[in-house]
Design a protein around this motif. Structure first.
Motif, PDB file in Angstrom:
ATOM      1  N   UNK A 258       0.839  -1.201   0.000  1.00 35.06           N
ATOM      2  CA  UNK A 258       0.000   0.000   0.000  1.00 35.06           C
ATOM      3  C   UNK A 258       0.871   1.247   0.000  1.00 35.06           C
TER       4      UNK A 258
ATOM      5  N   UNK B 133       2.258   1.744  -3.451  1.00 34.42           N
ATOM      6  CA  UNK B 133       1.207   2.218  -4.357  1.00 34.42           C
ATOM      7  C   UNK B 133       0.921   3.702  -4.124  1.00 34.42           C
TER       8      UNK B 133
ATOM      9  N   UNK C 187       3.019   5.988  -2.911  1.00 33.38           N
ATOM     10  CA  UNK C 187       4.128   6.813  -3.391  1.00 33.38           C
ATOM     11  C   UNK C 187       4.124   6.915  -4.912  1.00 33.38           C
ATOM     12  N   UNK C 188       3.786   5.823  -5.540  1.00 33.71           N
ATOM     13  CA  UNK C 188       3.728   5.847  -6.993  1.00 33.71           C
ATOM     14  C   UNK C 188       2.727   6.881  -7.490  1.00 33.71           C
TER      15      UNK C 188
END
Lengths: 114, 114
Positions: B26, B29, B31-32
């Motif tokens: 999580x 995800x 940070x992306x």
DNA sequence: TTGCTTTGTGTCATATTTAACCCCTTTAGC
DNA sequence: GCTAAAGGGGTTAAATATGACACAAAGCAA
């Protein structure tokens, strides 16, 4: 929970629905495996009542209980893959947006420092 | 939680690991998607701290918080498919075991009731 | 129908999550 | 170096999840 604002202020319907569906699936998976609630809950080290809340879609049930259920059912690997970075297509998409449009060569310095 | 016996008596390592992995995924995800913890937690209507507990793999975090995170990340569909009955190969296997070995034709009655 | 098992609820006591503050250290960018 | 932001941790008060126990309702099989 002790669901603060999230649950207290009313869970977004999409989220409530997702949890409800999840509970129904768990119930189906349990029945397929010929497990009574009493049997399954004892394997999970929880009470029958807590399992009932999980299957009913109670948003306040903890991740520990939820994960334990999947574990007993043999479905916990699916959970690990849930947010697998390598399969996170949205995340990969975002990452690609961050790539520079053009690659700029490193400017050569005057000093020869090698 | 209010993790009764499950968490209190010590979570099985497999379960703790699964939750930890989930939290890490999580975080990646998030940070992306260029979201700070503050930004994401406010979209989830929870505090930054609760999000931190989720990403750290705290077993006591509620399903509501967890599901909300996936929802904000756009990964909640994966959660619904997690225990999809049609994809539950173990469950299907168990169901097949219940099938009778041989099919016995229905005994004809004396009366002609058609 | 009768009996047995499973499931659904209700209450109460206790443990713990959560929010709302606080401060602190580290990191990133200028 | 300097500044702002990010993330980590602690405390307190309030809300609530959970277990334990009990009983009712519902299935299911004989």
């Amino acid at each position: 929970m002790t669901q603060s604002n999230l649950t207290r202020k009313g869970l977004p319907p999409e989220i409530a629905d997702t949890i409800t569906v999840l509970g129904e699936h768990i119930r189906i998976a349990r029945k397929r495996r010929n497990l009574t609630m009493a049997e399954m809950s004892s394997r999970m080290f929880i009470t029958r009542k807590t399992l009932a809340r999980l299957e009913k879609g109670d948003p306040g049930v903890s991740l520990a209980v939820f994960t334990s259920a999947l574990w007993v059912l043999g479905l916990d690997d699916n959970l690990k893959n849930l947010a697998e970075p390598t399969q996170d297509t949205i995340g990969i998409f975002h990452e690609q947006k961050k790539l520079p449009k053009r690659i700029r060569a490193v400017r050569q310095h005057d000093e020869l420092d090698f």
